[in-house]
Design an enzyme around this catalytic site. Structure first.
Site, PDB file in Angstrom:
ATOM      1  N   LYS A  55       0.786  -1.079   0.186  1.00 21.20           N
ATOM      2  CA  LYS A  55      -0.053   0.048   0.046  1.00 21.20           C
ATOM      3  C   LYS A  55       0.852   1.207  -0.012  1.00 21.20           C
ATOM      4  CE  LYS A  55      -4.207  -1.952   2.114  1.00 21.20           C
ATOM      5  NZ  LYS A  55      -5.024  -1.886   3.314  1.00 21.20           N
ATOM      6  N   GLY A  71      -0.905   0.889   6.167  1.00 21.34           N
ATOM      7  CA  GLY A  71      -1.162   0.147   7.284  1.00 21.34           C
ATOM      8  C   GLY A  71      -2.247  -1.001   6.808  1.00 21.34           C
ATOM      9  N   ASP A  72      -2.096  -2.162   7.469  1.00 20.35           N
ATOM     10  CA  ASP A  72      -3.018  -3.105   7.277  1.00 20.35           C
ATOM     11  C   ASP A  72      -3.394  -4.144   8.595  1.00 20.35           C
ATOM     12  OD1 ASP A  72      -4.631  -5.297   6.148  1.00 20.35           O
ATOM     13  OD2 ASP A  72      -4.138  -4.370   4.219  1.00 20.35           O
ATOM     14  N   SER A  73      -4.370  -4.874   8.647  1.00 21.98           N
ATOM     15  CA  SER A  73      -4.401  -5.823   9.833  1.00 21.98           C
ATOM     16  C   SER A  73      -4.970  -7.119   9.125  1.00 21.98           C
ATOM     17  CB  SER A  73      -5.422  -5.260  10.832  1.00 21.98           C
ATOM     18  OG  SER A  73      -5.069  -4.026  11.340  1.00 21.98           O
ATOM     19  N   ALA A 108       0.104  -4.082  10.981  1.00 23.54           N
ATOM     20  CA  ALA A 108       1.279  -3.506  10.504  1.00 23.54           C
ATOM     21  C   ALA A 108       1.511  -2.179   9.709  1.00 23.54           C
ATOM     22  CB  ALA A 108       1.957  -4.693   9.337  1.00 23.54           C
TER      23      ALA A 108
END
Length: 195
Positions: A55, A71-73, A108
């Site tokens: 991203k 960001g990601d989860s 993250a």
């Protein structure tokens, strides 16, 4: 230099705003399912970090010279990675599966500039959901409504979703979707925030 958030997440926006970080949002449009499919054998931390990195890198190419935060989860449960639910019926089914069980949530973050990765971090949280009664589950779904569909685990931990859990072992901000303290430290190193 400004910060560009490569995410449309209301939670990530709220965390940065509350911490006093100025930014603009330009969500990355990635095929996350395809990326995750290629990482099936990798651990949850690698998957979350890779998504955050992609991203940040993608959006950094659209904003020359600017610092971009991705960001990601992801949630690892039962040997699989969970995706966001598309309906309240799917949410009901997922919460029934998670009820009384432990799962791993990894959030993250990554920073990039001009198509180059500068930094990345993944923060794991072990979450144990309490056994949910059918009555509580129906009340939770009725009160929260479609707002929970924006969360991969169908819980908004900053609100009523905290009632779903017995134990959380990990960073509060990471549960909300962003390892905020680590991000703030890196933004200071990059000179975007005063030290």
């Amino acid at each position: 230099m400004m910060l560009v958030l490569a995410s449309g997440s209301a939670s990530r926006k709220a965390l940065l705003t509350a911490a006093g970080v100025s930014f603009i949002a330009d969500p990355a449009d990635l095929d996350e399912d395809a990326l995750m499919a290629g990482l099936k054998q990798a651990g949850a931390e690698v998957v979350a970090r890779t998504l955050a990195e992609q991203k940040a890198l993608t959006v950094s190419r659209r904003h020359p010279g600017q610092l971009v935060l991705g960001g990601d989860s992801v949630i690892a449960f039962g040997g699989d990675y969970l995706s966001k639910c598309a309906s309240l019926e799917e949410a009901r089914s997922l919460l029934r599966r998670l009820s009384g069980q432990a799962h791993l949530l990894v959030s993250a973050a990554a920073l990039a500039r001009d198509g180059a990765l500068l930094w990345a971090h993944a923060s794991p949280c072990r979450m144990i959901m309490r056994a949910l009664s059918p009555e509580f589950l129906e009340d939770y779904l009725a009160r929260e409504g479609e707002a929970i569909l924006s969360s991969v685990g169908c819980y908004r931990f900053e609100g009523r979703g905290a009632q779903l859990f017995d134990t959380v072992d990990g960073d509060y901000f990471s549960v909300l979707g962003l390892p905020l303290l680590q991000v703030l430290a890196q933004l200071r190193k990059e000179g975007l925030l005063p030290s």
